[in-house]
Design a protein around this motif. Structure first.
Motif, short mmCIF file in Angstrom:
data_model
loop_
_atom_site.label_atom_id
_atom_site.label_comp_id
_atom_site.label_asym_id
_atom_site.label_seq_id
_atom_site.Cartn_x
_atom_site.Cartn_y
_atom_site.Cartn_z
N ILE A 229 10.81 -2.43 -3.31
CA ILE A 229 10.81 -3.15 -2.03
C ILE A 229 12.20 -3.12 -1.41
N THR A 230 13.21 -3.40 -2.24
CA THR A 230 14.58 -3.43 -1.74
C THR A 230 14.95 -2.11 -1.09
N ASN A 231 14.63 -0.99 -1.76
CA ASN A 231 15.10 0.30 -1.27
C ASN A 231 14.21 0.89 -0.18
N VAL A 232 12.93 0.56 -0.22
CA VAL A 232 12.05 1.07 0.83
C VAL A 232 12.29 0.32 2.13
N LYS A 233 12.51 -0.99 2.01
CA LYS A 233 12.68 -1.80 3.21
C LYS A 233 14.14 -1.91 3.65
N GLY A 234 15.05 -1.31 2.86
CA GLY A 234 16.46 -1.41 3.19
C GLY A 234 16.77 -0.85 4.57
N ASN A 235 17.60 -1.55 5.34
CA ASN A 235 17.88 -1.08 6.70
C ASN A 235 19.13 -0.20 6.71
N LYS A 236 19.52 0.20 7.89
CA LYS A 236 20.65 1.09 8.06
C LYS A 236 21.91 0.51 7.41
N HIS A 237 22.10 -0.77 7.65
CA HIS A 237 23.29 -1.44 7.15
C HIS A 237 23.36 -1.40 5.62
N TYR A 238 22.19 -1.55 4.99
CA TYR A 238 22.13 -1.53 3.53
C TYR A 238 22.57 -0.17 2.99
N TRP A 239 22.05 0.89 3.61
CA TRP A 239 22.40 2.23 3.13
C TRP A 239 23.84 2.58 3.46
N LYS A 240 24.32 2.10 4.60
CA LYS A 240 25.72 2.35 4.94
C LYS A 240 26.63 1.68 3.93
N ASP A 241 26.24 0.46 3.53
CA ASP A 241 27.04 -0.28 2.55
C ASP A 241 27.10 0.45 1.22
N ILE A 242 26.07 1.23 0.93
CA ILE A 242 26.06 1.94 -0.35
C ILE A 242 26.89 3.21 -0.25
N PHE A 243 26.66 4.00 0.81
CA PHE A 243 27.31 5.31 0.86
C PHE A 243 28.63 5.30 1.63
N TRP A 244 28.85 4.35 2.48
CA TRP A 244 30.11 4.29 3.22
C TRP A 244 30.56 2.83 3.35
N PRO A 245 30.88 2.18 2.21
CA PRO A 245 31.21 0.75 2.25
C PRO A 245 32.54 0.49 2.95
#
Lengths: 359, 165
Positions: A229-245
């Protein structure tokens, strides 16, 4: 009067119980604590009833044999190490080797083949019972509202409603804000499932007694659900925080140190959820069993030691069981709260200030 | 370590159960429970608000009633004062009117009396004159019983007329 009764009970416990233990222990071989502990914590194909090692409530075994055919039969047919032939495939419960305690197919050359096994084991059955209880509780509340309109439920229903409200407004609403209703289905269900499974695990006889949440398969599924659920529903900000914190450039540019850590964190968070629940519940069960086993271990040191051990270990296991009731709630709560937090970080981040989580 | 290796059967059933439970409860139970609790909370909030407003209104009504009573009392005293004033005025006016009327009546009476008096005077004079004439006639008759006296008088009167001329 009550105090007299309590003292009487203690005296009986110190005198009578060791005697029975002694009597039953005399004509039995040396006990193996490890085996007993793992037997109690593990899964089984039948459900033991109190005061009997022989008779078990039979449960269906569902296996897919090496030829790809499904077989369904009662676990009573495999009791006492017997084999059962169903349509050309012969089954038995393995007593040693890699598949000890599991249903295996005995092939023609005598080797053991572990079939695809989706039997309704003790744990699965306990899981169904817990689910039915949760569903019954939830729909009892729904029925109450439909019948009584705006009236507030009392007693048990009131407690159930209070729990729902506690989790929903106290945990979900706080973190997820307006998105709370969307995830309430998963999070509330998970909370009540864990809570009921925990409590049922503490009841020693039939409807309970299965060490469900202390089984890594159960907690693993729950943690994977949260992860998905966390990763499927993760928004842009979530993924940006992971790959470009938001860290200095040298921490992420030529060598992606922070992104690596973040990606690693993606997996450690649900893993921590899984292990926390599993270890807590299994630990609780184990302590109670060990405390009870102490009586039998000390039985060979004479009646006096046995009496003292009996009282002490009973008092301790009672205390531990009561503590486990508290832990049952706390662990269900913690699991739900952390799941909510992870989901809210994935779906609600960006717009507002984000909270730093160290879970 | 059997405990640390997840068993496929249990994972399978756990997954199925969780998904089914989430779908069923998430669709039919939790939303309804949450909605009912929210509705009830709203109802209670509304009730409390209503009660507060009602109490406020009641308090206001009390003070308003007090205000009205005060106003009414003021009005009452004003009306009483006005009434007293009017009474005095009416009495005054009545007195004035009465005095005017009395004056009129008195004037009329005076006129009437004057007329009466004049008439009476006239009558009196007439009577007196008629009395005097009668007396004079009687006297004359007595004195003029004889011719001598008569002629004497004529003589005298003539004399008088002569002297006057």
């Amino acid at each position: 009067m009550k105090r007299v009764l309590a003292i009487f009970m203690i005296v009986v416990a110190t005198v009578v119980l060791p005697a029975t233990v002694k009597a039953s222990g005399d004509n039995q071989e040396e006990i193996n604590p490890q085996e007993i502990i793992f037997h109690h914590l593990g899964d089984a194909y039948g459900w033991e009833v109190p005061f009997s090692h022989e008779y078990r409530i039979p449960l269906p075994i569902i296996v897919n044999d090496n030829a790809g055919k499904w077989h369904v039969f009662s676990s009573a047919r495999l009791s006492e190490g017997g084999t059962f032939a169903d349509g050309g495939a012969e089954y038995k419960i393995a007593t040693g080797g890699d598949y000890s305690g599991k249903v295996v197919q005995v092939l023609a050359d005598g080797s053991e083949y572990r079939p695809c096994d989706i039997s309704i084991t003790k744990d699965v059955c306990a899981l169904f019972i817990a689910s039915l209880l949760v569903a019954w509780m939830a729909f009892a509340l729904v029925r109450f509202y439909k019948k009584n309109g705006m009236k507030a439920p009392r007693r048990g229903m009131g407690a159930a409603e209070m729990l729902v409200d506690f989790i929903y407004t106290g945990v979900l609403k706080d973190s997820l804000k307006e998105k709370a209703p969307k995830y309430a289905g998963y999070l509330l269900t998970v909370f009540f499932l864990i809570f009921f499974m925990n409590l049922l695990g503490l009841i020693v006889i039939f409807p309970g007694g299965a060490n469900l949440t202390g089984n890594i398969a159960v907690t693993l599924v729950l943690a994977v659900c949260t992860f998905v659920i966390t990763n499927v529903k993760g928004n842009k900000h979530y993924w940006k925080d992971i790959f470009w914190p938001d860290v200095p450039l040298w921490l992420k540019f030529p060598l992606p140190i922070m992104p690596l850590i973040e990606v690693f964190g993606m997996f450690t968070k649900p893993a921590a959820l899984c292990i926390r629940l599993f270890a807590n519940m299994m630990g609780g069960h184990m302590i109670v069993i060990v405390l009870t086993l102490l009586i039998f271990i000390f039985a060979k040191f004479g009646a006096a030691v046995l009496s003292v051990t009996t009282v002490v270990s009973m008092a301790f296991s009672l205390f531990m069981l009561l503590l486990d009731v508290l832990i049952s709630f706390i662990q269900a709560y913690v699991f739900t709260m952390l799941s909510t937090l992870f989901i809210s970080l994935a779906v609600c981040g960006g717009g507002e200030e984000e909270k730093k989580v160290t879970a | 370590m059997e405990l640390f290796t997840p068993d496929f059967g249990l994972v399978f059933w756990m997954f199925v159960t969780v998904v089914v439970m989430c779908v069923i409860l998430g669709k039919f139970a939790w939303p309804y429970i949450i909605k009912s609790m929210g509705d009830r909370a709203d109802l209670i909030d509304k009730g409390v608000l209503y009660a507060q407003e009602a109490k406020e209104q009641l308090d206001n009504a009390k003070s308003e009633a007090d205000k009205f009573i005060l106003e009414a009392k003021k009005q009452q005293s004003e009306i009483l004062r006005e009434a007293a004033r009017m009474k005095a005025q009416i009495i005054e006016e009545a007195k004035e009117a009465a005095s005017v009327e009395a004056q009129k009546v008195m004037d009329a009476a005076k006129v009437a009396i004057e007329q009466e008096r004049k008439e009476a005077e006239l009558q009196f004079r007439n009577e007196v004159s008629s009395f005097a004439i009668r007396i004079a006639e009687k006297l004359l008759r007595e004195r003029m019983a004889d011719n001598k006296a008569q002629s004497q008088l004529v003589e005298k009167l003539l004399d008088e007329i002569e002297t006057k001329n």
